[in-house]
Design a protein around this motif. Structure first.
Motif, PDB file in Angstrom:
ATOM      1  N   THR A 233      14.345 -78.148  46.995  1.00 31.16           N
ATOM      2  CA  THR A 233      15.595 -77.386  46.915  1.00 31.16           C
ATOM      3  C   THR A 233      16.654 -78.167  46.142  1.00 31.16           C
ATOM      4  O   THR A 233      17.347 -77.615  45.283  1.00 31.16           O
ATOM      5  CB  THR A 233      16.109 -77.041  48.329  1.00 31.16           C
ATOM      6  OG1 THR A 233      15.123 -76.252  48.988  1.00 31.16           O
ATOM      7  CG2 THR A 233      17.418 -76.278  48.264  1.00 31.16           C
ATOM      8  N   VAL A 234      16.762 -79.458  46.429  1.00 28.78           N
ATOM      9  CA  VAL A 234      17.728 -80.297  45.710  1.00 28.78           C
ATOM     10  C   VAL A 234      17.404 -80.320  44.223  1.00 28.78           C
ATOM     11  O   VAL A 234      18.290 -80.159  43.378  1.00 28.78           O
ATOM     12  CB  VAL A 234      17.760 -81.728  46.299  1.00 28.78           C
ATOM     13  CG1 VAL A 234      18.558 -82.665  45.407  1.00 28.78           C
ATOM     14  CG2 VAL A 234      18.335 -81.718  47.708  1.00 28.78           C
ATOM     15  N   MET A 235      16.132 -80.496  43.892  1.00 27.97           N
ATOM     16  CA  MET A 235      15.729 -80.541  42.483  1.00 27.97           C
ATOM     17  C   MET A 235      15.976 -79.196  41.811  1.00 27.97           C
ATOM     18  O   MET A 235      16.471 -79.136  40.682  1.00 27.97           O
ATOM     19  CB  MET A 235      14.251 -80.929  42.367  1.00 27.97           C
ATOM     20  CG  MET A 235      13.778 -81.076  40.931  1.00 27.97           C
ATOM     21  SD  MET A 235      14.683 -82.311  39.966  1.00 27.97           S
ATOM     22  CE  MET A 235      13.949 -83.806  40.591  1.00 27.97           C
ATOM     23  N   ARG A 236      15.655 -78.106  42.499  1.00 22.04           N
ATOM     24  CA  ARG A 236      15.886 -76.765  41.940  1.00 22.04           C
ATOM     25  C   ARG A 236      17.374 -76.549  41.666  1.00 22.04           C
ATOM     26  O   ARG A 236      17.753 -76.025  40.619  1.00 22.04           O
ATOM     27  CB  ARG A 236      15.353 -75.718  42.916  1.00 22.04           C
ATOM     28  CG  ARG A 236      14.802 -74.493  42.274  1.00 22.04           C
ATOM     29  CD  ARG A 236      14.177 -73.495  43.229  1.00 22.04           C
ATOM     30  NE  ARG A 236      14.262 -73.837  44.643  1.00 22.04           N
ATOM     31  CZ  ARG A 236      13.226 -74.093  45.438  1.00 22.04           C
ATOM     32  NH1 ARG A 236      12.014 -74.025  44.977  1.00 22.04           N
ATOM     33  NH2 ARG A 236      13.392 -74.388  46.708  1.00 22.04           N
ATOM     34  N   ASN A 237      18.223 -76.973  42.600  1.00 22.50           N
ATOM     35  CA  ASN A 237      19.675 -76.847  42.410  1.00 22.50           C
ATOM     36  C   ASN A 237      20.141 -77.666  41.212  1.00 22.50           C
ATOM     37  O   ASN A 237      20.996 -77.230  40.439  1.00 22.50           O
ATOM     38  CB  ASN A 237      20.426 -77.267  43.663  1.00 22.50           C
ATOM     39  CG  ASN A 237      20.262 -76.286  44.794  1.00 22.50           C
ATOM     40  OD1 ASN A 237      19.889 -75.140  44.593  1.00 22.50           O
ATOM     41  ND2 ASN A 237      20.510 -76.746  46.018  1.00 22.50           N
ATOM     42  N   PHE A 238      19.582 -78.863  41.061  1.00 20.06           N
ATOM     43  CA  PHE A 238      19.930 -79.729  39.926  1.00 20.06           C
ATOM     44  C   PHE A 238      19.564 -79.054  38.609  1.00 20.06           C
ATOM     45  O   PHE A 238      20.358 -79.005  37.675  1.00 20.06           O
ATOM     46  CB  PHE A 238      19.198 -81.072  40.073  1.00 20.06           C
ATOM     47  CG  PHE A 238      19.452 -82.036  38.956  1.00 20.06           C
ATOM     48  CD1 PHE A 238      20.614 -82.793  38.927  1.00 20.06           C
ATOM     49  CD2 PHE A 238      18.524 -82.201  37.938  1.00 20.06           C
ATOM     50  CE1 PHE A 238      20.846 -83.695  37.901  1.00 20.06           C
ATOM     51  CE2 PHE A 238      18.747 -83.095  36.909  1.00 20.06           C
ATOM     52  CZ  PHE A 238      19.905 -83.847  36.885  1.00 20.06           C
ATOM     53  N   VAL A 239      18.349 -78.498  38.540  1.00 19.93           N
ATOM     54  CA  VAL A 239      17.890 -77.832  37.317  1.00 19.93           C
ATOM     55  C   VAL A 239      18.723 -76.581  37.045  1.00 19.93           C
ATOM     56  O   VAL A 239      19.127 -76.333  35.899  1.00 19.93           O
ATOM     57  CB  VAL A 239      16.384 -77.494  37.424  1.00 19.93           C
ATOM     58  CG1 VAL A 239      15.938 -76.590  36.282  1.00 19.93           C
ATOM     59  CG2 VAL A 239      15.564 -78.773  37.456  1.00 19.93           C
ATOM     60  N   ASP A 240      19.000 -75.800  38.087  1.00 26.91           N
ATOM     61  CA  ASP A 240      19.816 -74.588  37.917  1.00 26.91           C
ATOM     62  C   ASP A 240      21.194 -74.923  37.379  1.00 26.91           C
ATOM     63  O   ASP A 240      21.709 -74.251  36.476  1.00 26.91           O
ATOM     64  CB  ASP A 240      19.942 -73.828  39.242  1.00 26.91           C
ATOM     65  CG  ASP A 240      18.644 -73.168  39.675  1.00 26.91           C
ATOM     66  OD1 ASP A 240      17.718 -73.074  38.847  1.00 26.91           O
ATOM     67  OD2 ASP A 240      18.558 -72.766  40.853  1.00 26.91           O
ATOM     68  N   LYS A 241      21.797 -75.969  37.927  1.00 28.23           N
ATOM     69  CA  LYS A 241      23.122 -76.374  37.461  1.00 28.23           C
ATOM     70  C   LYS A 241      23.056 -76.823  36.003  1.00 28.23           C
ATOM     71  O   LYS A 241      23.945 -76.511  35.206  1.00 28.23           O
ATOM     72  CB  LYS A 241      23.673 -77.501  38.338  1.00 28.23           C
ATOM     73  CG  LYS A 241      25.098 -77.843  38.038  1.00 28.23           C
ATOM     74  CD  LYS A 241      25.663 -78.836  39.035  1.00 28.23           C
ATOM     75  CE  LYS A 241      27.122 -79.101  38.743  1.00 28.23           C
ATOM     76  NZ  LYS A 241      27.724 -80.030  39.697  1.00 28.23           N
ATOM     77  N   GLY A 242      21.983 -77.504  35.636  1.00 32.11           N
ATOM     78  CA  GLY A 242      21.801 -77.916  34.241  1.00 32.11           C
ATOM     79  C   GLY A 242      21.690 -76.726  33.315  1.00 32.11           C
ATOM     80  O   GLY A 242      22.242 -76.728  32.212  1.00 32.11           O
ATOM     81  N   GLU A 243      20.990 -75.701  33.752  1.00 35.21           N
ATOM     82  CA  GLU A 243      20.851 -74.493  32.925  1.00 35.21           C
ATOM     83  C   GLU A 243      22.188 -73.784  32.743  1.00 35.21           C
ATOM     84  O   GLU A 243      22.507 -73.309  31.657  1.00 35.21           O
ATOM     85  CB  GLU A 243      19.824 -73.554  33.542  1.00 35.21           C
ATOM     86  CG  GLU A 243      18.404 -74.057  33.420  1.00 35.21           C
ATOM     87  CD  GLU A 243      17.385 -73.213  34.161  1.00 35.21           C
ATOM     88  OE1 GLU A 243      17.782 -72.224  34.823  1.00 35.21           O
ATOM     89  OE2 GLU A 243      16.192 -73.537  34.075  1.00 35.21           O
ATOM     90  N   VAL A 244      22.984 -73.743  33.812  1.00 33.70           N
ATOM     91  CA  VAL A 244      24.314 -73.129  33.721  1.00 33.70           C
ATOM     92  C   VAL A 244      25.178 -73.908  32.735  1.00 33.70           C
ATOM     93  O   VAL A 244      25.862 -73.326  31.883  1.00 33.70           O
ATOM     94  CB  VAL A 244      24.986 -73.062  35.112  1.00 33.70           C
ATOM     95  CG1 VAL A 244      26.460 -72.723  34.998  1.00 33.70           C
ATOM     96  CG2 VAL A 244      24.276 -72.053  35.999  1.00 33.70           C
ATOM     97  N   LYS A 245      25.134 -75.222  32.823  1.00 31.02           N
ATOM     98  CA  LYS A 245      25.919 -76.055  31.904  1.00 31.02           C
ATOM     99  C   LYS A 245      25.452 -75.874  30.470  1.00 31.02           C
ATOM    100  O   LYS A 245      26.262 -75.842  29.544  1.00 31.02           O
ATOM    101  CB  LYS A 245      25.844 -77.535  32.304  1.00 31.02           C
ATOM    102  CG  LYS A 245      26.596 -77.858  33.565  1.00 31.02           C
ATOM    103  CD  LYS A 245      28.075 -77.613  33.383  1.00 31.02           C
ATOM    104  CE  LYS A 245      28.857 -77.937  34.636  1.00 31.02           C
ATOM    105  NZ  LYS A 245      30.252 -77.580  34.528  1.00 31.02           N
ATOM    106  N   THR A 246      24.140 -75.736  30.276  1.00 30.09           N
ATOM    107  CA  THR A 246      23.606 -75.517  28.926  1.00 30.09           C
ATOM    108  C   THR A 246      24.124 -74.192  28.370  1.00 30.09           C
ATOM    109  O   THR A 246      24.541 -74.119  27.211  1.00 30.09           O
ATOM    110  CB  THR A 246      22.069 -75.523  28.940  1.00 30.09           C
ATOM    111  OG1 THR A 246      21.622 -76.800  29.397  1.00 30.09           O
ATOM    112  CG2 THR A 246      21.492 -75.245  27.572  1.00 30.09           C
TER     113      THR A 246
END
Length: 105
Positions: A43-56
């Motif tokens: 879940t933590v990793m998924r949140n990290f990746v999701d946040k990265g996609e939003v920033k991208t």
């Protein structure tokens, strides 16, 4: 200017990949110590990746806006400008054909 933006993007991408790798290592350590469950780590990793996609997505939108602004400032035609001119030319050509047909009758 685009070279600077490209280098900045690549720098950010490199930092994100490095951050992801470090986070992955840290999460594995926490799972091994039983401080986190496997599901919590995912879940933590998924949140990290999701946040990265939003920033991208945000960065891409901002880059597009800056490019449009630079094009306007330099007096360059954008794709939208060209499409608008094409539409106007088509309309004028149609009017000319209509006027020629009217003058023949």
């Amino acid at each position: 200017m685009s070279d600077i933006l490209k280098k900045g993007f690549l720098l950010g991408l490199g930092a994100a990949v490095s951050g992801k790798e470090k986070l992955d290592v840290k999460l594995k350590e926490l799972v091994e110590k039983n401080e986190l469950t496997q599901e919590q780590a995912r879940t933590v990793m998924r949140n990290f990746v999701d946040k990265g996609e939003v920033k991208t997505d945000e960065w891409t939108a901002k880059q597009y806006e800056q490019t449009q602004t630079m094009a306007r400032d330099l007096g360059l035609a954008t794709k939208e400008d060209i499409n608008e001119l094409r539409a106007r030319i088509t309309e004028l050509e149609e009017r000319l054909v209509e006027e020629k047909e009217e003058s023949r009758t």
